[in-house]
Design a protein around this motif. Structure first.
Motif, short mmCIF file in Angstrom:
data_model
loop_
_atom_site.label_atom_id
_atom_site.label_comp_id
_atom_site.label_asym_id
_atom_site.label_seq_id
_atom_site.Cartn_x
_atom_site.Cartn_y
_atom_site.Cartn_z
N THR A 178 0.83 -1.22 0.00
CA THR A 178 0.00 0.00 0.00
C THR A 178 0.87 1.26 0.00
OG1 THR A 178 -0.12 0.13 2.42
CG2 THR A 178 -1.82 -1.19 1.31
N ARG A 179 2.16 1.10 -0.21
CA ARG A 179 3.12 2.22 -0.23
C ARG A 179 3.01 3.07 1.05
NH1 ARG A 179 6.86 0.73 -3.74
NH2 ARG A 179 7.56 2.87 -4.07
N GLY A 180 2.85 2.37 2.16
CA GLY A 180 2.86 3.07 3.45
C GLY A 180 1.52 3.64 3.89
N THR A 181 0.54 3.64 3.00
CA THR A 181 -0.71 4.32 3.37
C THR A 181 -1.48 3.56 4.44
OG1 THR A 181 -1.94 3.26 1.58
CG2 THR A 181 -0.96 5.40 1.10
N ASP A 182 -1.33 2.21 4.49
CA ASP A 182 -2.04 1.48 5.56
C ASP A 182 -1.58 1.97 6.92
OD1 ASP A 182 0.52 0.27 5.42
OD2 ASP A 182 -0.23 -1.69 6.07
N GLY B 232 11.13 10.63 10.67
CA GLY B 232 11.23 9.46 9.81
C GLY B 232 12.61 8.96 9.48
N HIS B 233 12.62 7.77 8.88
CA HIS B 233 13.81 7.19 8.26
C HIS B 233 13.39 6.33 7.07
CE1 HIS B 233 17.12 3.84 8.50
NE2 HIS B 233 17.18 4.53 7.39
N TRP B 234 12.90 5.10 7.33
CA TRP B 234 12.51 4.23 6.22
C TRP B 234 11.35 4.82 5.44
CZ3 TRP B 234 14.56 -0.16 4.01
CH2 TRP B 234 15.70 -0.66 4.63
N GLU B 235 10.66 5.80 6.04
CA GLU B 235 9.65 6.54 5.30
C GLU B 235 10.24 7.06 3.99
OE1 GLU B 235 10.03 6.56 8.54
OE2 GLU B 235 8.03 5.88 9.13
N PHE B 236 11.53 7.42 4.02
CA PHE B 236 12.19 8.02 2.86
C PHE B 236 12.63 6.98 1.83
CE2 PHE B 236 13.33 10.79 6.59
CZ PHE B 236 12.44 11.81 6.29
N THR B 237 12.26 5.72 2.04
CA THR B 237 12.59 4.72 1.01
C THR B 237 11.45 4.58 0.01
OG1 THR B 237 11.80 2.88 2.38
CG2 THR B 237 14.15 3.43 2.50
N TYR B 238 10.37 5.31 0.24
CA TYR B 238 9.41 5.49 -0.85
C TYR B 238 9.90 6.69 -1.67
CZ TYR B 238 6.62 2.23 1.84
OH TYR B 238 6.20 1.11 2.52
N ARG B 239 9.33 6.88 -2.85
CA ARG B 239 9.76 8.03 -3.67
C ARG B 239 9.35 9.32 -2.98
NH1 ARG B 239 6.84 5.56 -7.54
NH2 ARG B 239 5.49 7.39 -7.45
N ASP B 240 10.11 10.38 -3.24
CA ASP B 240 9.85 11.65 -2.56
C ASP B 240 8.40 12.13 -2.74
OD1 ASP B 240 10.32 12.21 -5.25
OD2 ASP B 240 12.03 13.54 -4.88
N ARG C 111 18.50 7.57 -4.64
CA ARG C 111 17.77 7.79 -5.90
C ARG C 111 16.27 8.04 -5.68
NH1 ARG C 111 19.03 2.21 -5.82
NH2 ARG C 111 17.28 0.79 -6.15
N PHE C 112 15.73 7.61 -4.55
CA PHE C 112 14.31 7.85 -4.29
C PHE C 112 14.05 9.28 -3.79
CE2 PHE C 112 14.47 3.11 -3.24
CZ PHE C 112 14.11 2.73 -4.53
N ILE C 113 15.09 9.90 -3.25
CA ILE C 113 14.95 11.24 -2.64
C ILE C 113 16.11 12.13 -3.07
CG2 ILE C 113 13.55 10.66 -0.60
CD1 ILE C 113 16.37 10.32 0.85
N PRO C 114 16.30 12.28 -4.40
CA PRO C 114 17.54 12.91 -4.89
C PRO C 114 17.73 14.37 -4.45
CG PRO C 114 15.93 12.69 -6.67
CD PRO C 114 15.38 11.93 -5.50
N ASP C 115 16.65 15.04 -4.10
CA ASP C 115 16.77 16.47 -3.78
C ASP C 115 16.99 16.76 -2.30
OD1 ASP C 115 16.36 16.94 -6.44
OD2 ASP C 115 14.26 17.53 -6.24
N TRP C 116 17.06 15.69 -1.49
CA TRP C 116 17.12 15.90 -0.04
C TRP C 116 18.47 15.50 0.53
CZ3 TRP C 116 11.76 13.22 1.11
CH2 TRP C 116 10.74 13.99 0.52
N THR D 151 11.93 -8.79 4.60
CA THR D 151 12.38 -8.36 3.26
C THR D 151 11.56 -7.23 2.63
OG1 THR D 151 10.99 -10.08 2.26
CG2 THR D 151 13.29 -10.65 2.66
N ALA D 152 10.43 -6.86 3.23
CA ALA D 152 9.52 -5.93 2.56
C ALA D 152 10.12 -4.53 2.49
CB ALA D 152 8.18 -5.89 3.28
N MET D 153 10.64 -4.19 1.33
CA MET D 153 11.18 -2.84 1.13
C MET D 153 11.25 -2.55 -0.35
SD MET D 153 14.71 -3.48 0.49
CE MET D 153 16.07 -3.37 1.61
N THR D 154 11.56 -1.30 -0.66
CA THR D 154 11.39 -0.82 -2.03
C THR D 154 12.60 -1.10 -2.94
OG1 THR D 154 12.17 1.34 -1.33
CG2 THR D 154 9.79 1.02 -1.34
N TYR D 155 13.63 -1.77 -2.41
CA TYR D 155 14.76 -2.12 -3.29
C TYR D 155 15.21 -3.55 -3.01
CZ TYR D 155 17.19 -0.09 0.81
OH TYR D 155 17.60 0.23 2.08
N PRO D 156 14.26 -4.51 -3.23
CA PRO D 156 14.48 -5.90 -2.84
C PRO D 156 15.22 -6.73 -3.90
CG PRO D 156 12.31 -5.68 -3.82
CD PRO D 156 12.93 -4.30 -3.84
N GLU D 157 15.60 -6.10 -5.03
CA GLU D 157 16.14 -6.87 -6.15
C GLU D 157 17.44 -7.57 -5.78
OE1 GLU D 157 15.42 -3.56 -6.32
OE2 GLU D 157 13.49 -3.61 -7.38
#
Lengths: 146, 112, 586
Positions: free
Chosen positions: C152-156, C171-179, C250-255, C450-456
């Motif tokens: 749910t991209r954090g919305t739950d 926050g911290h891992w909050e910033f592993t979603y896109r900005d 790369r998810f938060i390049p401006d911060w 393992t649930a995170m946005t760069y699991p490859e």
């Protein structure tokens, strides 16, 4: 082009005594190719720095990106002539120097490259004396956070 | 001719805070080109001159280790609205760029 | 004075206390009830890692403190921690705080956390002090760590936090979603998201990037002033300072982040001068050791409520600085604890405090019906996937600790097996729940790890020298004597490769005796096939790690961990942060 700008500066300044040093200064080319900090400092300043608590070197403890490390050097020292930045472990440690007139506050921000973890030194020449402070900056592989 | 300099100024009391971004590769001469196995030739800004109303107030001398697209900020004392701030850089290949702005009461972005 | 009186003193007169902490004599009907104290109540939870339902979480038996951090919380594990706070082994509190006899204690005392149970506990704690006299603070790492939060991209979690009544978060891992997702989630959040140490980069500002304050470059509001119990409380946000290093930039390049403790001092001074608060609190995701150092350097802060390092620290550390004292706390992880800081606030200053770290025992606290129904609703569309059985745990599976946990070993073994590699690497995250022996390992439990946005995943050639550099670099980020030079999580986990580690040495001298499982020495100039996941610099080409682990588990059916690639440790045999560890050398 550069020279013409400098001359314009002279005209505008008239008789201000502090100016000729700035105007006569030239880029310390030898310092920029020196492969160690000591030679670079000797080349530019001809004197060894003394430590000063009145210089504030603001730089991250761990760089977010070694290619872009933001650094701010400021000082409470009086009669500041120049501010310089040195990265000891860079292949050529002398990174930048700012010659400033009394019209500029002794505080400057710039972004620098660091090839690896290193001591970073800020040099301030003030009232004819060279002062310094330094901090360790880590350049690390990322990841594994959590 | 080098790329245009972006500059912003903010006046607080009699101090003008200047921020400038200078699009430039700042190639160190150490980075290898994987296609030729040779380093990309060094290409970097060597000096930046700052003028206030035609008077040089700061000269920066830079080497290869200033970051790509250099950013610099500093403050000028005794600056008033209407003053002109001018920035000029030269690089090691003879390129240069220059910009100037008039200090205005409200923060303004000049850039391209 | 008997032991119980002593604990009571600690709990009520000065600082700590668990369930038994503040009750004279026998337990009351509601063990979470306490005598009234002070005039403002701050409730704090942190690092819940999106665990909406009750879970098991084994605390570490290896959490080594180096230099000034040696021998003090959070670097006390097992019996040493119990001795420090005077809790009896085998008790409910001992189960919450330590790894001791974990599987048996977990069977006996049950699961911990869960937002429905947390909601009931929080509501009671707020009701005790009456409306307008409490604040609920969330230290971050809230939107990541579970399957549903990722899907749910954090919305739950944002909606769950709204129901919980969170007033302020950082926050911290909050910033592993896109900005842009971060900003949308903050928009959705009813409370305030604050951070003094996140700034828009200069390039982005020139390009017109959005900022909370264009002059200062703050991306988020740096602090919030709240009126609690008739007193003004300033809460300053401190996000995880090394987010763009520990996690993908790369998810938060401006911060841009950083500890920025000089900015923190300026902000505290300016708040004290202009806002005239009666108390100043920092809601921090620095990690405990960084918070302790910052507390010594920044003055004017009454308490730093900390997270990141997942340390369930029952009693604040009191740090002296130039202008007084600052409390430093850390409130554990995974929804396991609710911290309650009661303050006695006077005009412009805090006169006294009481701190309690309350374990959230799911079977002692009834679930809040509304929250439970919300959670059920979130899970419903995913239930088949979440409950998919993959294998049976033949042993206790856990992650937390400075070195390989058993679940990490399973992940490392799976990476080698599926990726056909001789060595595997897996990040030393601190999140990840535990599975009891005999329990079914479901897909949900794999996603907890393992649930995170760069699991490859990847499988590629790496030289022995490259591998050594990685180990040294990560070890330095964990064991540097100056906490400001530490970043990220625990030590990278290894499969197929064994080593010795001296945590007390300097970088490039900690790691030695690199030997593959088949007995070969690792050679610097030789290449090895290495499998791994969670690359920070760029996206890896392979399938997500949860698919790799699920495939491996289904194939194995019952999981036992026969060999752990945990290092031999040198020079830390007497460290209070090390217990029940097999591979210790002098």
């Amino acid at each position: 082009m550069h020279r013409r700008l400098l001359l314009k500066g002279i005209v505008a300044l008239g008789a201000m005594a502090a100016w000729p040093r700035l105007l006569l200064a030239a880029r310390p080319d030898a310092a920029f190719i020196a492969d160690n900090a000591e030679d670079a400092i000797k080349d530019v300043f001809g004197q060894a720095p003394v430590h000063s608590d009145q210089i504030k070197l603001k730089i991250p403890d761990i760089a977010e990106n070694g290619a872009v490390v933001p650094v701010t050097v400021s000082t409470d020292l009086a009669d500041v002539e120049s501010i310089s930045i040195i990265v000891a472990n860079n292949p050529t440690p002398f990174v930048a120097s700012f010659d400033m007139s009394p019209r500029v506050l002794p505080s400057v921000s710039v972004r620098i490259k660091m090839g690896e973890s290193s001591q970073v030194m800020a040099l301030v020449k003030a009232g004819g004396t060279l002062y310094s402070t330094s901090r360790d900056v880590k350049v690390t592989i990322g990841g594994c956070g959590g | 001719m080098g790329k245009p300099i972006k500059i912003r100024a903010k006046i607080k009391g009699d101090v003008a805070e200047i921020k400038a971004l200078m699009p430039h590769d700042m190639e160190s001469g150490l980075r290898m080109n994987p296609d030729t196995d040779q380093p990309y030739p060094a290409h970097y800004i060597t000096d930046v001159v700052v003028e206030l109303n035609g008077e040089v107030v700061m000269t920066a001398y830079w080497g290869q280790a200033v970051s790509k697209n250099p950013y610099v900020s500093f403050s000028i004392k005794g600056a008033v609205i209407g003053d002109t701030v001018k920035l000029h850089w030269n690089d090691n290949e003879g390129d240069s760029s220059e910009t100037e702005m008039v200090l205005k009461p409200k923060k303004k972005r000049i850039g391209t | 004075m008997n032991r119980r009186d002593f604990v009571w003193m600690l709990g009520c007169a000065s600082s700590a206390g668990l369930l038994s902490g503040c009750i004279r004599g026998e337990l009351r009907d509601d063990p979470y009830e306490s005598a009234a104290f002070g005039n403002a109540r701050l409730l704090h939870f942190t690092d819940c890692h999106a665990q909406l339902t009750p879970i098991y979480f084994r605390e570490p038996n290896v959490n080594i403190g180096i230099g000034g951090a040696a021998g003090r919380p959070p670097h006390l594990v097992g019996q040493r921690l119990l001795d420090y706070i005077g809790v009896t082994g085998g008790s409910r509190d001992a189960y919450a705080l330590t790894y001791l006899d974990f599987a048996a204690a977990a069977e006996r005392f049950g699961k911990v956390g869960g937002f429905a149970h947390l909601k009931t506990l929080i509501d009671r704690q707020r009701a005790e002090v009456g409306d307008g006299n409490s604040l609920l603070l969330d230290g971050g790492d809230t939107w990541q760590g579970s399957a549903t939060s990722l899907w749910t991209r954090g919305t739950d979690m944002v909606d769950a936090c709204n129901m919980l009544g969170v007033d302020i978060m950082t926050g911290h891992w909050e910033f592993t979603y896109r900005d842009d997702e971060v900003m949308q989630n903050i928009e959705r959040f009813d409370g305030e998201f604050i951070a003094q140490n996140v700034r828009v980069t200069e390039d982005a500002l020139f390009d017109g990037a959005a900022a909370y304050d264009e002059d200062s470059g703050h991306v988020f509001k740096p602090y919030s002033i709240r009126e609690i119990g008739g007193h003004r409380i300033a809460v300053i946000g401190q996000a995880f300072p090394y987010t763009p290093i520990a996690n993908p930039q790369r998810f938060i390049p401006d911060w841009s982040f950083g500890i920025r403790d000089d900015d923190m001092q300026e902000l505290v001074d300016s708040i004290r001068a202009t806002e005239k608060p009666d108390a100043v609190i920092v809601l921090s995701h620095n990690g405990m050791d960084v918070d302790v150092k910052m507390a010594g350097r920044v003055s004017g802060v009454d308490a730093i409520l900390g997270g990141h390092t997942h340390d369930g620290v029952p009693r604040p550390i009191v740090v002296e600085n130039s202008a007084g004292k600052t409390l430093v706390t850390n409130a554990g992880s995974n929804g396991k604890f609710l911290a309650v800081l009661d303050l006695d606030i006077g005009k412009g200053k805090v006169n006294g405090y009481r701190y309690r770290l309350l374990p959230v025992f799911a079977n002692l606290i009834p679930a809040d019906a509304e929250m439970q129904s919300y959670i059920d609703g979130i899970r419903k569309p995913y239930l088949d996937k979440l409950e998919e059985p993959l294998a049976v745990a033949g042993t206790l599976l856990y992650r937390r600790g400075n070195f390989n946990g058993t679940f990490d070993q399973v992940i490392c073994d799976a990476l080698m097996d599926v990726g056909d590699a001789e060595i595997s690497l897996s990040p030393g995250f601190r999140w990840g729940t535990s599975v009891l022996p005999g329990d079914t390992i479901t897909m949900e439990r794999v996603m907890d790890q393992t649930a995170m946005t760069y699991p490859e995943t990847y499988s590629r050639e790496m030289s022995g020298a490259e591998i050594k550099t990685i180990l040294e670099s990560v070890a330095d980020n964990l064991f540097h004597t100056d906490p400001y030079y530490q970043q990220g999580g625990d030590m990278v986990r290894l499969g197929g490769l064994n080593f010795s580690c001296d945590p007390t040495a300097n970088i490039n001298f900690r790691i030695s005796d690199l030997i593959l499982d088949d007995g070969r020495m690792l050679e610097a100039g030789k290449n090895y096939k290495v499998a791994g996941w969670a690359t920070v610099a760029s996206e890896s080409p392979g399938p997500p790690v949860w698919d790799v682990v699920a495939e491996y588990l289904k194939d194995k059916k019952t999981i036992t961990v026969d060999k752990m690639n945990s290092p031999k440790l040198r020079n830390v045999a007497d460290n209070a942060g090390l217990a029940d560890y097999a591979n210790t050398l002098e």
